[in-house]
Write a protein that holds these residues in place. Structure first.
Motif, PDB file in Angstrom:
ATOM      1  N   LEU A  24      10.310  10.361   7.408  1.00  0.00           N
ATOM      2  CA  LEU A  24      11.468   9.662   7.982  1.00  0.00           C
ATOM      3  C   LEU A  24      12.730  10.495   7.774  1.00  0.00           C
ATOM      4  N   ALA A  25      12.848  11.058   6.568  1.00  0.00           N
ATOM      5  CA  ALA A  25      14.041  11.874   6.266  1.00  0.00           C
ATOM      6  C   ALA A  25      14.053  13.120   7.154  1.00  0.00           C
ATOM      7  N   LYS A  26      12.905  13.766   7.303  1.00  0.00           N
ATOM      8  CA  LYS A  26      12.805  14.982   8.120  1.00  0.00           C
ATOM      9  C   LYS A  26      13.274  14.735   9.561  1.00  0.00           C
ATOM     10  N   HIS A  27      12.919  13.574  10.107  1.00  0.00           N
ATOM     11  CA  HIS A  27      13.269  13.282  11.503  1.00  0.00           C
ATOM     12  C   HIS A  27      14.548  12.433  11.627  1.00  0.00           C
ATOM     13  N   HIS A  28      15.233  12.241  10.510  1.00  0.00           N
ATOM     14  CA  HIS A  28      16.478  11.453  10.485  1.00  0.00           C
ATOM     15  C   HIS A  28      16.277  10.059  11.080  1.00  0.00           C
ATOM     16  N   ILE A  29      15.240   9.401  10.618  1.00  0.00           N
ATOM     17  CA  ILE A  29      14.904   8.078  11.151  1.00  0.00           C
ATOM     18  C   ILE A  29      15.315   6.982  10.179  1.00  0.00           C
ATOM     19  N   ARG A  30      16.035   5.983  10.708  1.00  0.00           N
ATOM     20  CA  ARG A  30      16.272   4.748   9.963  1.00  0.00           C
ATOM     21  C   ARG A  30      15.337   3.711  10.586  1.00  0.00           C
ATOM     22  N   PRO A  31      14.241   3.378   9.926  1.00  0.00           N
ATOM     23  CA  PRO A  31      13.288   2.460  10.549  1.00  0.00           C
ATOM     24  C   PRO A  31      13.784   1.013  10.515  1.00  0.00           C
ATOM     25  N   THR A  32      13.125   0.189  11.326  1.00  0.00           N
ATOM     26  CA  THR A  32      13.354  -1.255  11.247  1.00  0.00           C
ATOM     27  C   THR A  32      12.123  -1.882  10.620  1.00  0.00           C
ATOM     28  N   LEU A  33      12.333  -2.567   9.501  1.00  0.00           N
ATOM     29  CA  LEU A  33      11.217  -3.197   8.797  1.00  0.00           C
ATOM     30  C   LEU A  33      11.199  -4.692   9.136  1.00  0.00           C
ATOM     31  N   PHE A  34      10.055  -5.177   9.585  1.00  0.00           N
ATOM     32  CA  PHE A  34       9.879  -6.622   9.747  1.00  0.00           C
ATOM     33  C   PHE A  34       9.089  -7.077   8.524  1.00  0.00           C
ATOM     34  N   VAL A  35       9.766  -7.799   7.636  1.00  0.00           N
ATOM     35  CA  VAL A  35       9.209  -8.038   6.300  1.00  0.00           C
ATOM     36  C   VAL A  35       8.898  -9.516   6.085  1.00  0.00           C
ATOM     37  N   THR A  36       7.748  -9.803   5.459  1.00  0.00           N
ATOM     38  CA  THR A  36       7.480 -11.179   5.031  1.00  0.00           C
ATOM     39  C   THR A  36       8.193 -11.378   3.690  1.00  0.00           C
ATOM     40  N   CYS A  37       8.665 -12.597   3.463  1.00  0.00           N
ATOM     41  CA  CYS A  37       9.543 -12.823   2.298  1.00  0.00           C
ATOM     42  C   CYS A  37       8.828 -12.650   0.959  1.00  0.00           C
ATOM     43  N   ASP A  38       7.510 -12.806   0.926  1.00  0.00           N
ATOM     44  CA  ASP A  38       6.808 -12.586  -0.356  1.00  0.00           C
ATOM     45  C   ASP A  38       7.023 -11.145  -0.834  1.00  0.00           C
ATOM     46  N   CYS A  39       7.129 -10.199   0.089  1.00  0.00           N
ATOM     47  CA  CYS A  39       7.365  -8.788  -0.290  1.00  0.00           C
ATOM     48  C   CYS A  39       8.762  -8.626  -0.885  1.00  0.00           C
ATOM     49  N   ILE A  40       9.744  -9.299  -0.278  1.00  0.00           N
ATOM     50  CA  ILE A  40      11.132  -9.196  -0.777  1.00  0.00           C
ATOM     51  C   ILE A  40      11.231  -9.835  -2.164  1.00  0.00           C
ATOM     52  N   GLU A  41      10.557 -10.983  -2.320  1.00  0.00           N
ATOM     53  CA  GLU A  41      10.593 -11.671  -3.626  1.00  0.00           C
ATOM     54  C   GLU A  41       9.954 -10.797  -4.710  1.00  0.00           C
TER      55      GLU A  41
END
Ligand SMILES: [Zn+2]
Length: 246
Positions: A32-49
């Motif tokens: 991602l850094a090599k290609h200068h990409i800021r991805p969009t993450l679609f996240v389930t809340c259990d991962c954030i918790e």
């Protein structure tokens, strides 16, 4: 050309563990850094918790953290009240751990119905990305969901007709979704042609690439790098940035 790199971020569906999420992002980050990409993450809340620090770090880097459901459950199997509760709990989780409200939504397994779109619009989401652009493969592999997919094809016109603020941004597809799964399964030259065709049939000439947090191993990352090299001159943008251009 505009290129959005999206990652459905959830537990590993085979093992039910979160290990591949952490190791996967660690492996993916240099590319991602090599290609200068800021991805969009679609996240389930259990991962954030479970990993609030990790997602706050991603946010600081300018990655977009959007919603993939409070838990990884199909929305089309919920009634209106359950859908609303799911969104309310998710918004609460985002506010608690990330100090922000989610602005983008992708329903697990592309399970959004119009009731969900109306609720998401009411709750201030600015875009939904729960449908596939040209989905004959979906019709074949998920035949029982055909009535839902046919209804999803009307989302854009319904949104326009009812003057909703929310935008519908489908995942790119031409016969097969332009995703890590197809990249792994198809010969590279075929995948490359399908990706090109998926861009051609799109009004805004964009590509919304689909991946999952548990899919990143060394072999897959090498293939992603090869694919991204074809798009060196693209604008790598987030989904909310793409939604503002529509
Ligand atoms: Zn998912």
């Amino acid at each position: 050309m505009k290129f959005c790199f999206t990652i459905d971020t959830e537990k590993d569906y085979k093992t039910g563990s979160y290990e591949s999420l952490v190791s996967g992002f660690r492996k993916l980050q240099p590319i991602l850094a090599k290609h200068h990409i800021r991805p969009t993450l679609f996240v389930t809340c259990d991962c954030i918790e479970k990993y609030p620090k990790l997602f706050n770090e991603f946010k600081k880097r300018g990655w977009e953290i959007s919603l993939h459901g409070y838990r990884h459950l199909r929305f089309d199997e919920m009634n209106k009240k359950q859908k609303e509760e799911n969104l309310n709990k998710a918004i609460k989780c985002f506010k608690k751990y990330l100090k922000t409200s989610p602005i983008g939504l992708r329903a697990p397994q592309f399970s959004s119905d119009y009731e969900l779109i109306l609720l998401a619009n009411k709750k201030g989401f600015s875009y939904d990305s729960s449908i596939v652009q040209f989905p004959p493969s979906q019709f074949i592999f998920f035949r029982s969901k055909l009535p839902l997919f046919l209804k999803q094809m009307k989302f854009k016109s319904l949104i326009k007709k009812n003057n909703l603020k929310i935008k519908e941004i489908p995942s790119s597809s031409f016969i097969l979704p332009i995703s890590v799964f197809s990249l792994r399964k198809l010969p590279f030259f075929i995948f490359r042609i399908l990706a090109r065709l998926s861009i051609m049939i799109r009004k805004d000439s964009s590509l919304v690439f689909l991946s999952h947090s548990y899919e990143f191993n060394d072999k897959v990352i090498a293939k992603i790098d090869k694919f991204l090299n074809l798009y060196k001159d693209s604008f790598f943008i987030t989904m909310s940035e793409l939604s503002k251009l529509q």
